[in-house]
Structure formats: structure tokens, C-alpha cells
Design an enzyme around this catalytic site. Structure first.
Site, PDB file in Angstrom:
ATOM      1  N   SER A 266      65.704 -12.328  87.635  1.00 34.15           N
ATOM      2  CA  SER A 266      66.197 -11.517  88.707  1.00 34.15           C
ATOM      3  C   SER A 266      65.545 -10.231  89.216  1.00 34.15           C
ATOM      4  O   SER A 266      64.227 -10.639  89.387  1.00 34.15           O
ATOM      5  CB  SER A 266      67.905 -11.003  88.322  1.00 34.15           C
ATOM      6  N   LYS A 270      61.154 -10.846  89.759  1.00 34.07           N
ATOM      7  CA  LYS A 270      60.375 -10.468  91.018  1.00 34.07           C
ATOM      8  C   LYS A 270      59.044  -9.610  89.934  1.00 34.07           C
ATOM      9  O   LYS A 270      58.006  -9.674  90.399  1.00 34.07           O
ATOM     10  CB  LYS A 270      61.076  -9.220  91.863  1.00 34.07           C
ATOM     11  N   TRP A 357      72.878 -15.960  96.679  1.00 32.73           N
ATOM     12  CA  TRP A 357      72.519 -14.880  97.074  1.00 32.73           C
ATOM     13  C   TRP A 357      70.770 -14.689  96.766  1.00 32.73           C
ATOM     14  O   TRP A 357      69.988 -13.920  97.614  1.00 32.73           O
ATOM     15  CB  TRP A 357      72.890 -13.601  95.993  1.00 32.73           C
ATOM     16  N   HIS A 409      73.927 -17.155  88.469  1.00 32.43           N
ATOM     17  CA  HIS A 409      72.860 -16.167  88.362  1.00 32.43           C
ATOM     18  C   HIS A 409      72.764 -15.901  86.815  1.00 32.43           C
ATOM     19  O   HIS A 409      73.826 -15.048  86.511  1.00 32.43           O
ATOM     20  CB  HIS A 409      73.019 -15.019  89.143  1.00 32.43           C
TER      21      HIS A 409
HETATM   22  C1  GTR Z   1      71.209  -7.685  92.641  1.00 37.97           C
HETATM   23  C2  GTR Z   1      70.026  -7.803  93.439  1.00 37.97           C
HETATM   24  C3  GTR Z   1      69.263  -8.893  93.532  1.00 37.97           C
HETATM   25  C4  GTR Z   1      68.745  -9.249  92.010  1.00 37.97           C
HETATM   26  C5  GTR Z   1      70.055  -8.828  91.024  1.00 37.97           C
HETATM   27  C6  GTR Z   1      69.561  -8.872  89.603  1.00 37.97           C
HETATM   28  O1  GTR Z   1      72.240  -7.026  92.912  1.00 37.97           O
HETATM   29  O2  GTR Z   1      70.615  -8.065  95.109  1.00 37.97           O
HETATM   30  O3  GTR Z   1      67.893  -8.799  94.305  1.00 37.97           O
HETATM   31  O4  GTR Z   1      67.618  -8.526  91.437  1.00 37.97           O
HETATM   32  O5  GTR Z   1      70.659  -7.817  91.372  1.00 37.97           O
HETATM   33  O6  GTR Z   1      68.638  -8.098  89.180  1.00 37.97           O
HETATM   34  O7  GTR Z   1      70.348  -9.044  88.784  1.00 37.97           O
END
Ligand code: GTR
Length: 429
Positions: A266, A270, A357, A409
Site C-alpha cells: 500500500s 509506493k 481503490w 487490500h
Molecule cells: C489508503 C490510501 C491508499 C493506500 C492505503 C494504505 O487510505 O488511499 O493510497 O496507500 O491507504 O496505505 O493502506
């Protein structure tokens, strides 16, 4: 009548999930509504020169693209600070029931400032003699959350308690081993790899509007109170911390530092991509569900968008990135170029079906569109190993790898099985 009402209800629900205005703002989950766009050209230099060889890529185009990501998106980070020190403050060869050796290392970034540090937690498998390859990743909630092991100190820093408004909390014993399901430590050790991790909050705590916490202030010029628009945002700070971890690993004889796969989930996915692009010492780069600002193409505007991410997390990217909130097509880069910066090193990108997402298709397409750069290095390079977006739970791989897994996720044992397999293949194990 009742059936009709139910049908109407279902269709409304469908529309709502395809394009929605909610607490998250306007976002699109409908493939038919992805705008038409043109990606910036990978293999044409700023001066219009066609890039046809690996040498030209390395000399001309790669530095141009790297600089664009640095100045317009993640922000420039300083190098290794002078006077940085490493101290092993704890170790035991009887960790995890005798299976592993644990080592904890305090990295103090600058002389005379004992508050500026990060702790590296390392487990190496006892069954292997000599230096071992490793998986390195930042964690979200403190080293004590990665493995249920009482020898790991609970981080004294702040941690995010959840993503829904409550942004910080003091870490506590209750979090010990709390994220263990994301780290597959048994599989990693059994496969002969080290697990190396650092708490991202040691580098920069993850909340907006405070440029005084974290390591940035160590590097401010006199009178400076926040990074300039082209200087490092939090993701770049975290990536810097991964490079400092590599500085340490280069000194540790128990680790084969030429075989380190940097991995992140996540926001930390990045980070892994940016770390891999900025520091070529990382032999393999793995992005798990990294989404917008990670592997997903920004121009698709599917799921999380540039505007949305810059609004929720204005501290993640540099000030300049905000210029593109309402004009993503003006960005001189897109995320396939970030993957291309990793070439010729292997990169693995993973998505999850329910994680819309993060735009799974956009994550795959980044790898796909990075292929021409890999091909410069190797005639007939296999790229990501698939012509089309593969089916669910059907991993593909060439020099790059990709899968989209069932579920949400997260990082799961399944994801780790693919990463270990991929690393084995590329490390010739
Ligand atoms: C979310 C965000 C994502 C992702 C995620 C995470 O809220 O929108 O870009 O990075 O968090 O890090 O779990």
C-alpha cells in the site's frame, strides 16, 4: 411488485458502486468511464531523441525521468548523512524457538542527536550457513507488531490507529504481533531468506500538517520550517530510510546485500517502488497493492485519484505534485515510467480483486507499459509474462511478475509465496 422494487434497489446499488460520491469524494469504479488518455512517451527524450539502446536509456532518458519523479512527485531526498552510526543493541541465536537469529540495530542518523534514529529488526534462518538473501520492508505499526516476540521493544513513537479520522495513538503491548499475518516469517525463513524490517514512523510519523516530526528537520537550512515544493514528502523520507537500511546491510556479513528484495504494501508499496527507482542497490522490487502514486496509472483515474490522494495525504508527496490535482494529463510522467526506472532489475506488482481503490488493472498496465525498457536490456525480454491482464489467482512472470489475488487490500501468505518463488527464480535458488 416486491421483486421489481428489489431489482430497482439492486440497480441503484450497482450504480452507486460504479461511480460514487461519498465521504471519499467523487471516484470512478466503472471501466467504461475511464477517460481516453495518452501516456507520456517512455522512449523519446525531452529533446525529441528516440531512445533505442540501453546505453541511451541509462545516459539520457533514465536520468530525465528520474528527475521528473523527484521534482514533481515524491520530492528530492538528501544522501547518506555524515556521521551516521550503527549499533547492534540486541541479538540472540535462539529466536523463534531456535529457528532464527534475531538482531536489532539502532541507526543514529547524525552525531550528537540521540533522538534521530531508526531501529532495524533482522531475523536470519539458523539452518543456513553464511550470508543469506533477504526481504526488506517497512512496517506500519512498529517492529513489535511484525512478530510476536517479547524481545522487540514496543516503539515509543506514535502509530496510526486507523484510517478513519483517528490519526495517531501511542503504541502499546496490545499491538505486539498485531500485523504478523502480513509477514509470513516462517515461509521466508524456511526458504532461506532473512526478514528485515523498520518501522516507517521511525523516519516520519504518518500524519499531515507537521513538518517538525520525522527526519526532515535534520536537513533544513537555517530558518527553514518545511520542505520546499520539490523536496521530500513522507514517501520519499520512508524510501530514504530503506536506503539507510541498505547502508547498514552492506556492513553485515550475515546478509547477502546484493540479493535484497525491497517489498512494501500500500503506501509502503509506493515507497518500495520509489526506493527501488532511487537506489539501484535493491536487486528486486515488490509492490503489494500500491495503487495511486504507486504502480497504478494516474491517468486512468480509476479508484483513488491524484486529487484525492493529495487531499487525504498532502504530506506523502512533494508540494509540486499538487499542481496536477485537476490536470493529471499535464503530469510529464505516469507510473509505468516508475516501473521502468527499476529495469533491468526484476519488479513484481501485485493486486487484489476487491482492492478496486488501488485500480488493479492500472497496476498491471504499468508493468505492461514498462516492457519496452526491459527489452532494451535484453533482446526478446519476457516482460511481465502475459499479453493480457491475467485471471484471478493466476500469477504470471517474466523479468517482471504480476498477480491479482482473491480478496481484499492486504498482504497474505499467498502473496508471499509468489514473492519467494519469484526471488528464488531471479536469485538462481
Ligand atoms: C489508503 C490510501 C491508499 C493506500 C492505503 C494504505 O487510505 O488511499 O493510497 O496507500 O491507504 O496505505 O493502506
Amino acid at each position: 411488485m416486491r421483486n421489481q422494487l428489489a431489482l430497482i434497489g439492486i440497480s441503484i446499488a450497482l450504480i452507486v458502486t460504479q461511480t460514487s460520491t461519498s465521504a471519499l469524494g467523487q471516484f470512478n469504479y466503472d471501466e467504461a468511464k475511464v477517460p481516453k488518455f495518452e501516456l507520456p512517451k517512455l522512449l523519446v527524450s525531452a529533446s525529441g531523441k528516440k531512445i533505442a539502446t540501453a546505453a541511451d536509456w541509462k545516459k539520457v532518458r533514465r536520468p530525465e525521468i528520474f528527475k521528473l519523479f523527484q521534482d514533481e512527485m515524491y520530492g528530492a531526498a538528501p544522501g547518506r548523512p555524515e556521521g551516521m552510526t550503527f549499533k547492534v543493541f540486541e541479538s540472540s541465536d535462539k529466536a523463534l524457538g531456535g529457528k532464527a537469529t534475531r538482531k536489532q540495530v539502532r541507526v543514529q542518523f547524525v552525531k550528537d542527536n540521540e533522538d534521530a534514529w531508526m531501529d532495524i529488526l533482522i531475523y536470519t534462518p539458523n539452518k543456513v550457513k553464511g550470508a543469506v538473501p533477504g526481504f526488506l520492508g517497512l512496517n506500519f505499526n512498529g517492529n513489535h507488531s511484525v512478530v510476536n516476540d517479547p524481545a522487540i521493544p514496543v516503539t515509543p513513537r506514535w502509530v496510526r490507529s486507523n484510517g478513519k479520522g483517528v490519526v495517531k495513538n501511542k503504541a502499546s503491548e496490545a499491538g505486539r504481533g498485531g500485523n504478523a499475518s502480513r509477514w509470513a516469517i516462517d515461509s521466508i525463513l524456511d526458504a532461506g531468506y532473512a526478514l528485515i524490517t523498520v518501522y516507517c514512523g521511525d523516519l516520519d510519523e504518518d500524519y499531515k500538517g507537521n513538518f517538525q516530526n520525522g527526519v526532515q528537520p535534520l536537513f533544513y537550512k537555517k530558518g527553514q520550517t518545511e520542505p520546499s515544493p520539490s523536496q521530500w514528502g513522507t514517501i520519499s523520507v520512508w524510501a530514504w530510510g530503506l536506503s539507510r537500511t541498505m547502508d547498514y546491510l552492506e556492513t553485515d556479513d550475515d546478509i547477502d546485500h546484493k540479493k535484497i528484495a525491497v517489498m512494501g504494501h500500500s503506501r509502503l508499496g509506493k515507497t518500495a517502488l520509489w526506493a527501488g527507482a532511487s537506489d539501484e542497490r535493491f536487486a528486486i522490487v515488490i509492490s503489494n497493492n500500491s495503487g495511486c502514486g504507486g504502480a497504478a496509472l494516474s491517468r486512468r483515474e480509476f479508484g483513488e485519484t491524484v486529487r484525492r490522494i493529495n487531499t487525504s495525504f498532502p504530506h506523502w508527496f512533494c508540494g509540486n505534485f499538487k499542481k496536477y490535482n485537476d490536470n493529471v494529463n499535464a503530469l510529464p510522467i505516469d507510473q509505468h515510467m516508475l516501473v521502468a526506472l527499476i529495469a533491468p532489475r526484476p519488479a513484481y506488482i501485485a493486486s487484489a480483486v476487491e482492492d478496486r481503490w488501488a485500480d488493479p488493472r492500472g497496476e498491471f498496465l504499468s508493468a505492461k507499459h514498462a516492457e519496452p525498457v526491459y527489452a532494451l536490456f535484453e533482446d526478446g525480454a519476457t516482460g511481465v509474462g502475459a499479453k493480457k491482464w491475467p485471471g484471478v489467482d493466476k500469477p504470471v512472470s517474466g523479468i517482471m511478475g504480476y498477480h491479482i489475488r482473491t480478496g481484499a487490500h492486504d498482504v497474505t501468505e499467498y502473496d508471499w509465496q509468489q514473492y519467494i518463488h519469484f526471488a528464488n527464480r531471479h536469485f538462481g535458488r
